[in-house]
Every structure is written in C-alpha cells, then in structure tokens.
Design an enzyme around this catalytic site. Structure first.
Site, PDB file in Angstrom:
ATOM      1  N   LYS A  81       0.868  -1.181   0.000  1.00  0.00           N
ATOM      2  CA  LYS A  81       0.000   0.000   0.000  1.00  0.00           C
ATOM      3  C   LYS A  81       0.904   1.231   0.000  1.00  0.00           C
ATOM      4  O   LYS A  81       1.962   1.231   0.641  1.00  0.00           O
ATOM      5  CB  LYS A  81      -0.876  -0.031   1.255  1.00  0.00           C
ATOM      6  N   SER A 156      -9.756   1.923   3.119  1.00  0.00           N
ATOM      7  CA  SER A 156      -8.857   2.662   2.278  1.00  0.00           C
ATOM      8  C   SER A 156      -7.861   1.816   1.500  1.00  0.00           C
ATOM      9  O   SER A 156      -7.302   2.289   0.509  1.00  0.00           O
ATOM     10  CB  SER A 156      -8.088   3.679   3.120  1.00  0.00           C
ATOM     11  N   SER A 180      -9.986  -0.509   7.256  1.00  0.00           N
ATOM     12  CA  SER A 180      -9.381  -0.314   5.928  1.00  0.00           C
ATOM     13  C   SER A 180      -8.694  -1.525   5.317  1.00  0.00           C
ATOM     14  O   SER A 180      -8.313  -1.493   4.154  1.00  0.00           O
ATOM     15  CB  SER A 180      -8.374   0.833   5.974  1.00  0.00           C
TER      16      SER A 180
END
Lengths: 492, 95
Positions: A81, A156, A180
């Site tokens: 990420k 997210s 997330s």
C-alpha cells in the site's frame, strides 16, 4: 502452470512450485507484471510499478531457491500500500501533499518482508491518507472493483484488495485504522487480517491515527495470511508501541480442530443497518463452522452504534495532530511564492490536502480545542473504554466473535462520495475492533448477485492464531476464496 | 449547538487551513452534520469512566539514552522543498 493458474494461485501453492523448480521467481514475477499491464489500465490498483527492481529481486530469489537457503516467502511477488515508506521508491499516501516524496528508508514491515525474500512489484492505490472506505479520494483517481468495474473496491486499502482479486499479486500489505483492510477485503472477495494493536510495527507507516493504526496481510487464503503475518510481526525498537511478546508459529497452528470453540454472535450486528441478504450469507457461513464443531452463542455489544461517533472524534483528533507535520518546510507540497510563514503553512496545506482530509483535520482540531476537549475528546475516550469492556465481557462467554465485515456488498462508484456520513456507516462493524485494539479477519463467505460478501471473525487480544485456525478451517470446507472475477462491466 | 461559518474559520485558523469563501457554507454544513453524528455520545453515561487513550493501557517503553542514529542530513533533505547550506528555507520571519 498456465498464466491464469499462476496469477491466481496462493503464495503457499506458489512456494511449492518455486521450490520444486516447476516455475522460477523470474517467470512468476513476469506473469504478475503481465497481468498488471493487461488490466491495471481499467482497475487502477497499482500506482507505482517497480518492474526493473522486481526482476532483479526475483533473480536473487532464484539463486536462493537453487542453493537451498529459501524460506516460505522467497520469490513470492507482493505489492505494498502506498502508505508504507519504501526506500528510493515514491510514497505518496495518494495525496498531492506527498506527490514528490521519496523516503530515504524502508518501513519495518517493508524491510521484514524484503528479508523474508518477497519480490516487491510496486505500490497500491488508497484513499488519501487512508481516510475513506471507497478508494475514491486518491490523487491517482478511483480504483475499480474487479468483480464489477462500476463499483468501488472499498477502502482505504482498496488498491491492495483489488490487486489481489485481479491476480496482480498473491500478497499485498494494507493498513487498518477503522476497517481499511477488512472492508475492502470483504468487497473484493479476498482474505484480510487486521492484527492486534502492537503486533506489527508502525515504523515507516505514514501515520493517520496512532492509537488505532495497524498493518496487516491481504491475501487469497488464510494460510497465506498466516505466512505473511509471521514475517511482519514482532517487537521493533523503532516503535515503542510494538508489543514485546513472543510471536506464535501461526502456520503450525492452522490445522488444529475448532470443535468446541464458542462463536459469539452480537445481536447489534444483525439489525436495520445490515443488508438482509448479507445477514443470510453470514448465517450460512456460520453453519459451516457449526458443522465443524463450533458452537454459537448470542452476545451483546451494546455500544456498537456509538462506535461510529467515538471513532469519528478519536481518529480525526489524532489525525489533526499527526498531519500537523505537513507544513511545506521539511518535505511535502509547498505553495508557490509564500508571502510569510503563515501564508506558507495555510496555502501549502490547503493546496496539498484533499477535501475529506481537510474535513477530518477540522473536526479533530475542534474536538481538541479549548472549551470542547471534555465534551468531545475526553467523552469519546471514555466511551472507547466502555466499548473495549463490552468486548471483554463478551469474551468471557466465547472464543471468537463473528459477524459481517461490511453492511453490504460493493456499491457503485460515486454512490456515497457526496455523503460522508453514509460512507462512515460502511465501517460500523469494523471500527470498534480498532478502538478496542483487537485482531479482526475478513474472509470470503459467498456472493450476492455476483458480488463478494465477507465474514468477519474478531479475536481476543494477541489471539490471531484462533482466528487464523477458524478461517483456515472455513476455507478447507468452502470454495468462495477460489472464485476469480471476470473484470467486466466498464460503462463509464 | 451548531457552529456558524465564523466558528469554522477560527478552527481552520487553528489548523492552519485556508477555506475558500465560496466553499465556506458547504464546509460549515458538513461540519455541523458531523457534529450532529458525534453528539450521540451525550446519551452515554460515562460518569466515573477512566478515559482510554491506548487499547492496551500501556506505557511507552523508554530506551537507553544513547545516540543510535547516524547523520543523514543530505538524504533527509533531498525531499525538502527548499534548502540552502544544509538548512531548511522558510520565508523571512524577522525584518
């Protein structure tokens, strides 16, 4: 192995193929790069591709595989990420603020996975500064859900979830502050684990809310999540909140029976907030676990509804403090020709941060400001303790708590982006787990109209092993996690 | 108690954010909607409850007071928007 089989195999399966020299790490890495080249144009899950360094790392992995010094993750491709600092590779947090930021060091998670022999393919898309549940606030544009390209992947860590679902890489890292990892895992039909707060070092993860943030694995199977968590976990001198506790052998415990384990079903998770079809899928999944000998017990988590309000004070308050470091001086976006210091701060921040980030900074600043601190921040911290005590009481009666990971399946792009409060409801079943610091696992539990549903299992503090064992057992008797998306449906 | 645009501007000033005048009403409206959501907490009886700031109620470990970092000024300043002679540059603060 055919290309398709290669890019949808689990890391555990691929590890066997690498060790028996059925495939090489370079071939595997090339297959992933090809899959990204073919589909990332529409999915938009990967924001930085490190083709050259990935192939070099794969070559090094092949040497280790040949000389017998390879571990279980040697040569396995992975994506990080874009919130994890990666040495000499852009790390943007999907924000204009950090568009030009190239960290001089690796996050501990990155260096540990590197040491374990993984091949870093690149970085994945996310909501700006991890503030969102749909990956629509990214400066790189939206990520699309591989199961229906007109829908969001969740967020997210939406890029990470979509990438694993789309066959770009068997493993990706995510972070979870209020859901997330688990919510996008649920919406994209993959496995996602948020470890106990403190299990994994936060050093080098761009901070959002420091008492809630945790990094975890996003994978195709629970078995892979166990392998990856093993490599990520453990105390770190660079993070004084990382837990100085022994890390169990997560893989060794996977095949233990689950008979006799009690699963708590919170009444508050199955009310008007939940899509009835999702509720049905969750009950079907629970029946599978009952067949394996688990027992269901009704429990209460009475402050579930207030979890959202508590979270939306605590997380923005911590964010407003953490994000004060972006001032246009030492790194990050700086406005043109500042007139004075205040002008430099205000314009750099207003130009660099997107709308949702600014909204949360404002709320957080307000909640911490003189005259409002007791009514908002202190009050929220008190309710946080009540939420944590609810879980403790529940765990007197059960070993694991189960429910949905999200109130519905993936929703269409744009459906909730104008209504932040509707978006906040997406995390109703996940954020209280962060407030209490507990581990949570989301695993594929079936489909509704072709869209994945996630079952969430919540465990006692530092008891990821029980979640993994139960999740693995579920995946041994179901095939939901093996389904692959069609990547159809773009009409926008 | 709903906030008014002037309150939002003073919070923005504390947060060093500049809100565009044309967006102020919209920002205030959304701000109030969030406050309405978090106002739910007023219903919860928290008399005598000790605030919780960390999930494990833990204290931060202290390490030995010795230098562990090497000087990496050049590497760290590479990402700075404006530097000169090893210093970070800011607009003039004293005339």
């Amino acid at each position: 192995m055919a290309q398709e089989a290669l890019t949808y195999a689990s890391a555990t399966e691929l590890s066997v193929s690498l060790k028996t020299a059925e495939i090489s790490a370079v071939e595997l890495t090339e297959a992933c790069i090809d899959a990204i080249a073919a589909h990332n144009g529409t999915v938009n899950a990967v924001v930085t591709l490190c083709e050259e360094s990935a192939l070099a790392e794969a070559k090094a992995a092949d040497l280790k595989l040949r000389d017998g010094s390879a571990g279980p993750l040697t040569g396995i491709p992975l994506l990080h990420k874009d919130i994890f600092c990666t040495r000499n590779v852009a790390t943007t947090c999907a924000s204009k603020m950090l568009a030009n930021f190239v960290p001089p060091y690796d996050a501990t998670v990155v260096s540990r996975l590197r040491t374990a022999g993984t091949v870093m393919l690149g970085k994945t898309n996310m909501d700006e500064f991890a503030m969102g549940s749909s990956t629509e606030t990214s400066v790189f544009g939206v990520t699309r859900n591989p199961w229906d390209l007109n829908c969001v992947p969740g967020g997210s860590s939406g890029g990470a979830a979509a990438a694993v679902a789309a066959g770009f890489a068997p493993l990706s890292t995510g972070t979870d502050t209020g859901g997330s990892i688990r919510q996008p895992a649920s919406l994209c039909g993959i496995t996602g684990l948020k470890p106990t707060y403190g299990r994994v070092s936060r050093l080098g993860i761009i901070a959002f809310a420091s008492s809630l943030d945790q990094a975890g694995p996003m994978t195709r199977t629970v078995e892979d999540a166990a392998l990856m968590l093993q490599a990520m976990s453990g105390v770190d001198a660079g993070d004084s909140t990382s837990a100085d506790l022994d890390v169990p052998d997560f893989t060794a415990g996977l095949n233990q029976p689950i008979a006799g384990l009690k699963i708590g079903i919170p009444r508050e998770y199955f009310n008007h907030n939940l899509d009835q079809r999702v509720a049905n899928k969750i009950h079907e999944a629970l029946n599978e676990l009952v067949k394996e000998g688990a027992e269901l017990v009704d429990i209460d988590l009475p402050h579930t509804e207030q979890g959202i309000a508590t979270y939306y004070i605590i997380a923005p308050a911590e964010a407003s403090t953490n994000l004060s470091r972006y001032d246009g001086v030492r790194f990050g976006h700086r406005c043109d020709s500042p007139q004075n210091l205040t002008d430099l701060y205000e314009r750099s921040r207003s130009e660099g941060f997107g709308e949702e980030v600014q909204r949360r900074i404002l709320v957080g600043t307000y909640a911490l400001s003189a005259g409002f601190y007791d009514a908002y921040f202190k009050k929220a911290q008190q309710v946080r303790r009540l939420i944590s005590e609810d879980f403790q009481k529940a765990f007197d009666r059960c070993d694991v708590i189960a429910g949905p990971a999200a109130p519905g399946t993936a929703f269409p792009l744009g459906a909730k982006s104008d209504d932040p409060l509707a978006m906040y409801l997406e995390d109703i079943y996940t954020l209280s787990v962060n407030l209490a610091g507990l581990p949570g696992l989301s695993i594929p539990a079936g489909f509704i109209d072709g869209m994945p549903v996630g079952l969430q299992l919540i465990g006692r503090s530092f008891d990821e092993a029980t979640l993994l064992k139960m999740g693995h057992r579920f995946q041994l008797c179901t095939n939901h996690h093996r389904a692959t998306p069609t990547m159809a449906g773009v009409n926008q | 108690m709903p906030t008014i645009p002037a309150d939002v501007l003073s919070v923005a000033q504390l947060a060093r954010l500049r809100i565009d005048e044309t967006a102020l009403d919209d920002v205030t409206d959304r701000f109030n909607r969030t406050l309405k959501l978090v106002a739910q907490l007023e219903e919860v009886d928290t008399e005598g409850v000790v605030p919780m700031s960390n999930p494990h109620d833990m204290y931060q470990r202290l390490r030995a007071d010795k230098v562990t970092e090497s000087n990496q000024r050049e590497a760290l300043q590479k990402t700075a928007p404006a530097v000169a002679d090893g210093f970070f540059l800011v607009p003039k603060v004293i005339d």
